[in-house]
Design a protein around this motif. Structure first.
Motif, PDB file in Angstrom:
ATOM      1  N   ASP A 308     -45.984  18.725  16.569  1.00 20.27           N
ATOM      2  CA  ASP A 308     -44.736  18.113  16.115  1.00 20.27           C
ATOM      3  C   ASP A 308     -44.299  18.731  14.792  1.00 20.27           C
ATOM      4  O   ASP A 308     -45.113  19.150  13.976  1.00 20.27           O
ATOM      5  CB  ASP A 308     -44.940  16.610  15.907  1.00 20.27           C
ATOM      6  CG  ASP A 308     -45.434  15.903  17.162  1.00 20.27           C
ATOM      7  OD1 ASP A 308     -44.883  16.177  18.239  1.00 20.27           O
ATOM      8  OD2 ASP A 308     -46.363  15.086  17.050  1.00 20.27           O
ATOM      9  N   GLY A 309     -42.977  18.724  14.578  1.00 14.59           N
ATOM     10  CA  GLY A 309     -42.451  19.186  13.304  1.00 14.59           C
ATOM     11  C   GLY A 309     -42.435  20.689  13.170  1.00 14.59           C
ATOM     12  O   GLY A 309     -43.237  21.257  12.435  1.00 14.59           O
ATOM     13  N   GLY A 333     -43.408  22.472  19.924  1.00 14.91           N
ATOM     14  CA  GLY A 333     -43.885  22.381  21.294  1.00 14.91           C
ATOM     15  C   GLY A 333     -43.922  20.965  21.812  1.00 14.91           C
ATOM     16  O   GLY A 333     -43.988  20.734  23.015  1.00 14.91           O
ATOM     17  N   ASP A 334     -43.890  19.981  20.905  1.00 16.59           N
ATOM     18  CA  ASP A 334     -43.827  18.575  21.300  1.00 16.59           C
ATOM     19  C   ASP A 334     -42.525  17.972  20.772  1.00 16.59           C
ATOM     20  O   ASP A 334     -41.464  18.223  21.313  1.00 16.59           O
ATOM     21  CB  ASP A 334     -45.055  17.827  20.787  1.00 16.59           C
ATOM     22  CG  ASP A 334     -45.236  16.465  21.463  1.00 16.59           C
ATOM     23  OD1 ASP A 334     -44.367  16.064  22.261  1.00 16.59           O
ATOM     24  OD2 ASP A 334     -46.251  15.800  21.182  1.00 16.59           O
ATOM     25  N   ARG A 335     -42.570  17.210  19.663  1.00 13.75           N
ATOM     26  CA  ARG A 335     -41.366  16.537  19.174  1.00 13.75           C
ATOM     27  C   ARG A 335     -40.909  17.102  17.823  1.00 13.75           C
ATOM     28  O   ARG A 335     -41.698  17.612  17.049  1.00 13.75           O
ATOM     29  CB  ARG A 335     -41.632  15.038  19.000  1.00 13.75           C
ATOM     30  CG  ARG A 335     -41.878  14.299  20.302  1.00 13.75           C
ATOM     31  CD  ARG A 335     -42.357  12.885  20.042  1.00 13.75           C
ATOM     32  NE  ARG A 335     -43.679  12.874  19.436  1.00 13.75           N
ATOM     33  CZ  ARG A 335     -44.389  11.767  19.218  1.00 13.75           C
ATOM     34  NH1 ARG A 335     -43.894  10.587  19.550  1.00 13.75           N
ATOM     35  NH2 ARG A 335     -45.594  11.846  18.667  1.00 13.75           N
ATOM     36  N   ALA A 336     -39.608  16.955  17.588  1.00  9.51           N
ATOM     37  CA  ALA A 336     -39.000  17.219  16.282  1.00  9.51           C
ATOM     38  C   ALA A 336     -39.119  18.673  15.847  1.00  9.51           C
ATOM     39  O   ALA A 336     -39.976  19.035  15.031  1.00  9.51           O
ATOM     40  CB  ALA A 336     -39.574  16.290  15.219  1.00  9.51           C
ATOM     41  N   GLY A 337     -38.245  19.488  16.376  1.00  6.90           N
ATOM     42  CA  GLY A 337     -38.171  20.850  15.890  1.00  6.90           C
ATOM     43  C   GLY A 337     -37.818  20.913  14.417  1.00  6.90           C
ATOM     44  O   GLY A 337     -38.234  21.822  13.711  1.00  6.90           O
ATOM     45  N   GLY A 338     -37.067  19.911  13.936  1.00  5.48           N
ATOM     46  CA  GLY A 338     -36.670  19.891  12.533  1.00  5.48           C
ATOM     47  C   GLY A 338     -37.699  19.223  11.642  1.00  5.48           C
ATOM     48  O   GLY A 338     -38.478  19.887  10.962  1.00  5.48           O
ATOM     49  N   THR A 355     -30.114  21.233  11.409  1.00  8.05           N
ATOM     50  CA  THR A 355     -29.277  21.662  12.523  1.00  8.05           C
ATOM     51  C   THR A 355     -29.969  22.718  13.379  1.00  8.05           C
ATOM     52  O   THR A 355     -30.830  23.474  12.913  1.00  8.05           O
ATOM     53  CB  THR A 355     -27.950  22.266  12.015  1.00  8.05           C
ATOM     54  OG1 THR A 355     -28.219  23.429  11.214  1.00  8.05           O
ATOM     55  CG2 THR A 355     -27.167  21.263  11.181  1.00  8.05           C
ATOM     56  N   ARG A 356     -29.582  22.733  14.661  1.00  6.33           N
ATOM     57  CA  ARG A 356     -29.974  23.777  15.625  1.00  6.33           C
ATOM     58  C   ARG A 356     -31.472  23.894  15.812  1.00  6.33           C
ATOM     59  O   ARG A 356     -32.002  24.948  16.160  1.00  6.33           O
ATOM     60  CB  ARG A 356     -29.388  25.133  15.224  1.00  6.33           C
ATOM     61  CG  ARG A 356     -27.886  25.137  15.193  1.00  6.33           C
ATOM     62  CD  ARG A 356     -27.210  26.451  14.936  1.00  6.33           C
ATOM     63  NE  ARG A 356     -27.996  27.549  14.462  1.00  6.33           N
ATOM     64  CZ  ARG A 356     -27.518  28.488  13.652  1.00  6.33           C
ATOM     65  NH1 ARG A 356     -26.288  28.413  13.193  1.00  6.33           N
ATOM     66  NH2 ARG A 356     -28.280  29.502  13.284  1.00  6.33           N
ATOM     67  N   ASN A 357     -32.211  22.816  15.577  1.00  7.82           N
ATOM     68  CA  ASN A 357     -33.641  22.802  15.840  1.00  7.82           C
ATOM     69  C   ASN A 357     -33.889  22.353  17.279  1.00  7.82           C
ATOM     70  O   ASN A 357     -33.101  21.596  17.852  1.00  7.82           O
ATOM     71  CB  ASN A 357     -34.335  21.855  14.866  1.00  7.82           C
ATOM     72  CG  ASN A 357     -34.090  22.256  13.428  1.00  7.82           C
ATOM     73  OD1 ASN A 357     -34.670  23.210  12.933  1.00  7.82           O
ATOM     74  ND2 ASN A 357     -33.194  21.529  12.744  1.00  7.82           N
ATOM     75  N   THR A 358     -34.991  22.786  17.859  1.00  4.90           N
ATOM     76  CA  THR A 358     -35.288  22.466  19.253  1.00  4.90           C
ATOM     77  C   THR A 358     -36.726  21.985  19.403  1.00  4.90           C
ATOM     78  O   THR A 358     -37.597  22.336  18.607  1.00  4.90           O
ATOM     79  CB  THR A 358     -35.078  23.689  20.162  1.00  4.90           C
ATOM     80  OG1 THR A 358     -35.953  24.749  19.749  1.00  4.90           O
ATOM     81  CG2 THR A 358     -33.638  24.174  20.102  1.00  4.90           C
ATOM     82  N   SER A 359     -36.953  21.206  20.463  1.00  4.39           N
ATOM     83  CA  SER A 359     -38.307  20.748  20.776  1.00  4.39           C
ATOM     84  C   SER A 359     -38.429  20.511  22.265  1.00  4.39           C
ATOM     85  O   SER A 359     -37.436  20.321  22.965  1.00  4.39           O
ATOM     86  CB  SER A 359     -38.646  19.475  20.003  1.00  4.39           C
ATOM     87  OG  SER A 359     -37.772  18.422  20.362  1.00  4.39           O
ATOM     88  N   PRO A 363     -36.951  13.568  20.088  1.00  3.89           N
ATOM     89  CA  PRO A 363     -35.759  14.253  19.589  1.00  3.89           C
ATOM     90  C   PRO A 363     -36.061  15.658  19.066  1.00  3.89           C
ATOM     91  O   PRO A 363     -37.175  15.944  18.634  1.00  3.89           O
ATOM     92  CB  PRO A 363     -35.301  13.349  18.448  1.00  3.89           C
ATOM     93  CG  PRO A 363     -36.575  12.785  17.904  1.00  3.89           C
ATOM     94  CD  PRO A 363     -37.479  12.598  19.089  1.00  3.89           C
ATOM     95  N   GLY A 364     -35.031  16.482  19.035  1.00  2.00           N
ATOM     96  CA  GLY A 364     -35.205  17.836  18.526  1.00  2.00           C
ATOM     97  C   GLY A 364     -34.937  17.970  17.042  1.00  2.00           C
ATOM     98  O   GLY A 364     -35.406  18.908  16.412  1.00  2.00           O
ATOM     99  N   GLY A 365     -34.176  17.001  16.466  1.00  5.84           N
ATOM    100  CA  GLY A 365     -33.820  17.100  15.060  1.00  5.84           C
ATOM    101  C   GLY A 365     -34.799  16.403  14.146  1.00  5.84           C
ATOM    102  O   GLY A 365     -35.598  17.043  13.457  1.00  5.84           O
ATOM    103  N   VAL A 366     -34.759  15.044  14.110  1.00  3.25           N
ATOM    104  CA  VAL A 366     -35.614  14.248  13.231  1.00  3.25           C
ATOM    105  C   VAL A 366     -36.260  13.128  14.039  1.00  3.25           C
ATOM    106  O   VAL A 366     -35.561  12.351  14.709  1.00  3.25           O
ATOM    107  CB  VAL A 366     -34.812  13.639  12.066  1.00  3.25           C
ATOM    108  CG1 VAL A 366     -35.715  12.768  11.188  1.00  3.25           C
ATOM    109  CG2 VAL A 366     -34.161  14.736  11.226  1.00  3.25           C
ATOM    110  N   TYR A 367     -37.571  13.043  13.982  1.00  3.89           N
ATOM    111  CA  TYR A 367     -38.327  11.926  14.561  1.00  3.89           C
ATOM    112  C   TYR A 367     -38.822  11.066  13.408  1.00  3.89           C
ATOM    113  O   TYR A 367     -39.408  11.573  12.448  1.00  3.89           O
ATOM    114  CB  TYR A 367     -39.512  12.444  15.370  1.00  3.89           C
ATOM    115  CG  TYR A 367     -40.433  11.363  15.886  1.00  3.89           C
ATOM    116  CD1 TYR A 367     -40.215  10.777  17.132  1.00  3.89           C
ATOM    117  CD2 TYR A 367     -41.524  10.933  15.133  1.00  3.89           C
ATOM    118  CE1 TYR A 367     -41.067   9.788  17.610  1.00  3.89           C
ATOM    119  CE2 TYR A 367     -42.379   9.948  15.601  1.00  3.89           C
ATOM    120  CZ  TYR A 367     -42.134   9.377  16.844  1.00  3.89           C
ATOM    121  OH  TYR A 367     -42.970   8.390  17.313  1.00  3.89           O
ATOM    122  N   ASN A 368     -38.594   9.735  13.520  1.00  8.57           N
ATOM    123  CA  ASN A 368     -38.929   8.845  12.410  1.00  8.57           C
ATOM    124  C   ASN A 368     -39.759   7.656  12.872  1.00  8.57           C
ATOM    125  O   ASN A 368     -39.269   6.769  13.559  1.00  8.57           O
ATOM    126  CB  ASN A 368     -37.653   8.328  11.741  1.00  8.57           C
ATOM    127  CG  ASN A 368     -37.956   7.400  10.587  1.00  8.57           C
ATOM    128  OD1 ASN A 368     -38.985   7.525   9.923  1.00  8.57           O
ATOM    129  ND2 ASN A 368     -37.057   6.453  10.342  1.00  8.57           N
TER     130      ASN A 368
END
Length: 399
Positions: A308-309, A333-338, A355-359, A363-368
């Motif tokens: 993650d991250g 490869g799992d969560r939150a590209g950002g 922006t423009r992060n992928t997973s 989510p691809g941006g922010v996991y909280n």
């Protein structure tokens, strides 16, 4: 206390800022020491000069321009050169201190002991390989390193392959390239388990930490405790076998500003563990809640291959302050590209862009899973989603 993740022990165009700093801005007057000695082009001459400087309370050593000081064996323990115990300035003038390619023994190149200070200029330190810590330079407790326009490359060690700063040691590193070093456990470029680091206008590139069997952290920089300040520096192309491809921050306050953290990788092995990730930065303290502050920095193109991250992973009650920075085009490869924010951890976003992060998993941006605050920051154009699903809401984020 043993490192919990290592066995056996334990936004502005920042790159332009780095390149725009002139040599004149970095180089002040080379300090005057107690004497001045011109050193012949041999390892024996350098050993004699350091020994004499230690015995006389200090010296300025001028190395032979362009000379390769080749070491074939250790002088004492795992040290190739005499340990520095006084105030010594080395003016390299393009010289190299290195382990001879034909050498068969294991040894580091520079050891700064308690009470010793080394100020080094225009010098390459290359290919040290002790079984212990500090392949290029070891800064012991009470030792001080002032590095200016150095190249520290091709060194290997258990921790701190390029530079190891022991608890109580101090390192100020400017206009220096630390490249292609390999640590078995942590800190491929620099390891700081409890000292003080001031790194500026430098490059931490293509360093590696850890192995698939034991894990490891901080391909570029590892900080377990102590303090760290990183300014106008490029941290790029580094790899961690586990977490923190560019930076692994596990304790002590750390401040990163005007820098670029790009194309680093956290491989997330061994498998079956519960917190791999942080391709650009892993931050999460184990002893007490400490703070990572990132100002005007670009975090881009990093990856957490199986975790993650992709850009940043924040865990274990860590506090991340992200100010006027960009987190873009990272992948997980799992969560939150950002940014991944774990349970009981806090991320404060201010004037930043994710922006423009992928997973692989939304989510691809922010996991909280902790707390996120947002002051005028944008979270958009991430894939497969920006912030949903997350256990807790992300203010200012839609989708």
């Amino acid at each position: 206390m043993p490192h919990p993740r290592i066995t056996p022990r334990r936004a502005a165009p920042a790159a332009a800022v780095v390149m725009g700093v002139t040599i004149a801005a970095v180089f002040t007057t080379i300090p005057t020491a107690y004497a001045q000695t011109f050193v012949g082009c041999s390892a024996a001459d350098l050993d004699t000069a350091i020994t004499n400087a230690n015995n006389s309370g200090g010296d300025t050593l001028f190395l032979s321009p362009g000379c390769a000081y080749d070491y074939t064996s250790a002088l004492s323990g795992e040290d190739a050169t005499p340990a520095i115990t006084s105030h010594i300035t080395i003016v390299g003038d393009g010289a190299t201190i290195r382990r001879d390619p034909a050498a068969t023994g294991t040894f580091r190149l520079i050891d700064i002991a308690n009470g010793g200070t080394l100020s080094a200029w225009s010098l390459t330190i290359k290919n040290g390989n002790p079984t212990g810590d500090g392949g290029g330079v070891l800064v012991q407790s009470g030792g001080t390193l002032n590095a200016n326009a150095l190249t520290i490359s091709g060194n290997t060690a258990n921790r701190g392959a390029g530079v190891e700063i022991n608890a109580g040691g101090t390192a100020t590193i400017r206009a220096t390239t630390i490249d292609g070093n390999t640590a078995a456990l942590a800190g491929g470029g620099i390891d700081n388990p409890g000292g003080s680091l001031d790194l500026s206008v430098s490059r931490l590139t293509n360093n590696t930490a850890g192995t698939p069997l034991v894990g490891g952290g901080g391909g570029g920089y590892d900080q377990d405790d102590g303090t760290g300040t990183i300014t106008a520096t490029v941290i790029s192309g580094n790899t961690s076998a586990f977490a923190g491809g560019g930076i692994d921050h596990d304790g002590g306050p750390l401040h990163v500003s005007l820098s670029t953290i790009s194309n680093n990788r956290a491989l997330g092995v061994p498998t079956g563990t519960n917190h791999p990730g942080g391709g650009g930065i892993w931050t999460g303290t184990f002893n007490a809640a400490e703070t990572l502050t990132v100002d005007a920095t670009v975090i881009t193109g990093n990856s957490a291959a199986s975790g993650d991250g992709g850009g940043i992973r924040n865990e274990f009650t860590g506090v991340l302050n992200l100010n006027a920075s960009i987190v873009r085009d990272n992948n997980a490869g799992d969560r939150a590209g950002g940014i991944y924010n774990g349970v009981n951890s806090t991320v404060n976003l201010r004037l930043s862009s994710i922006t423009r992060n992928t997973s692989a998993t939304a989510p691809g941006g922010v996991y909280n899973a902790g707390t996120v605050t947002n002051a005028l920051s944008e979270i958009m154009a991430n894939s497969p989603t920006n912030c949903m699903p997350s256990p807790n809401p992300v203010p200012g984020c839609i989708g």
